[in-house]
Enzyme design. Structure first.
Site, PDB file in Angstrom:
ATOM      1  CG  HIS A 107      -2.082  -0.802   1.214  1.00  0.00           C
ATOM      2  ND1 HIS A 107      -2.041  -2.170   1.316  1.00  0.00           N
ATOM      3  CD2 HIS A 107      -3.402  -0.472   1.098  1.00  0.00           C
ATOM      4  CE1 HIS A 107      -3.271  -2.653   1.264  1.00  0.00           C
ATOM      5  NE2 HIS A 107      -4.117  -1.643   1.130  1.00  0.00           N
ATOM      6  CG  ASN A 139       4.022  -4.461   2.745  1.00  0.00           C
ATOM      7  OD1 ASN A 139       3.540  -3.347   2.908  1.00  0.00           O
ATOM      8  ND2 ASN A 139       3.284  -5.534   2.546  1.00  0.00           N
TER       9      ASN A 139
END
Length: 254
Positions: A107, A139
């Protein structure tokens, strides 16, 4: 009509013919200016972005963090990853591009920022808001730590504006999938506090690093601009912008 012109035309329809500025629909997220106005601008409930159809990832994603929304939000993570229907096949990433690639669907505007709305949460899982990220240690490690930190800052400070995206620092970059999604070498994040009129910026290599090293990746906005060619905080008066962008925070914000 080219796809880029079609998207801008759609913007104009959405914001009304009286407005000539396709960014009006994203004004909440772009109060201090859009880092660039091309190639393809997309507005979502919780963020705005500029999508790069060559790399199949965004050049930048901008979003506003507000204390009340963060505190009150209780919408569960939706995990409904999907290609962006506003982008045509061949110009976007597909789910199959990430499958078996060894990279996470990372994201840019984090799902954790959108617990205040089911729609905003779901839209954060569009692949146009994603870029390939190393999973363990990035991440799911230091990047996640930074995302949590910015929400803590927003709760403490009341309101923040964040812009984040990829950097390609190597002459030869990796690609994944049949869509040839580019793997960034680094990611940047610019966080601006409009009340204290100060910014903190980060450039993190897309690799495993302990979360405790996060302060070592602090930089200034000028350096992010040099690495990306983007223009942040352009709405500020020039003297204020220059001062804010040249300053490097001596440590993590408290």
């Amino acid at each position: 009509m080219s796809h880029t012109r079609w998207v801008i035309a759609l913007f104009l329809i959405l914001v009304g013919t009286a407005s000539a500025d396709p960014l009006d629909a994203c004004r909440e997220h772009l109060v201090y200016g859009a880092p660039s106005t091309s190639p393809v601008l997309l507005c979502r409930l919780g963020y705005a972005l500029s999508h790069n159809s060559t790399h199949k990832v965004p050049d930048w994603v901008a979003y506003r963090l507000v204390r009340d929304k963060i505190i009150a939000g209780n919408v569960p993570r939706s995990d409904d990853f999907r290609p962006d229907p506003d982008l045509e096949p061949g110009e976007r990433a597909e789910l199959k591009d990430y499958k078996g690639s060894g990279y996470d669907r990372g994201h840019m505007a984090p799902a954790g920022a959108f617990k205040w709305s089911e729609r905003a949460m779901s839209e954060s899982f569009l692949l146009s808001n994603m870029a390939p990220q190393v999973g363990p240690g990035f991440n799911r490690g230091i990047w996640k730590t930074l995302e949590a930190k910015e929400r803590e800052w927003a709760i403490e400070r009341g309101e923040l504006y964040v812009v984040t995206g990829p950097i390609y620092a190597a002459t030869s970059v990796k690609h994944i999938g049949s869509s040839s999604v580019t793997v960034p070498t680094h990611f940047y994040k610019v966080v601006f506090d409009p009340v204290r009129v100060e910014a903190i910026a980060f450039i993190l290599p897309n690799e495993k690093n302990p979360s405790g090293k996060l302060p070592t990746f602090i930089t200034n906005v000028d350096e992010v601009e040099n690495k990306t060619g983007l223009d942040f905080l352009s709405v500020l008066q020039d003297d204020v912008e220059n001062l804010v962008e040249a300053n490097t925070a001596p440590a993590m914000w408290q």
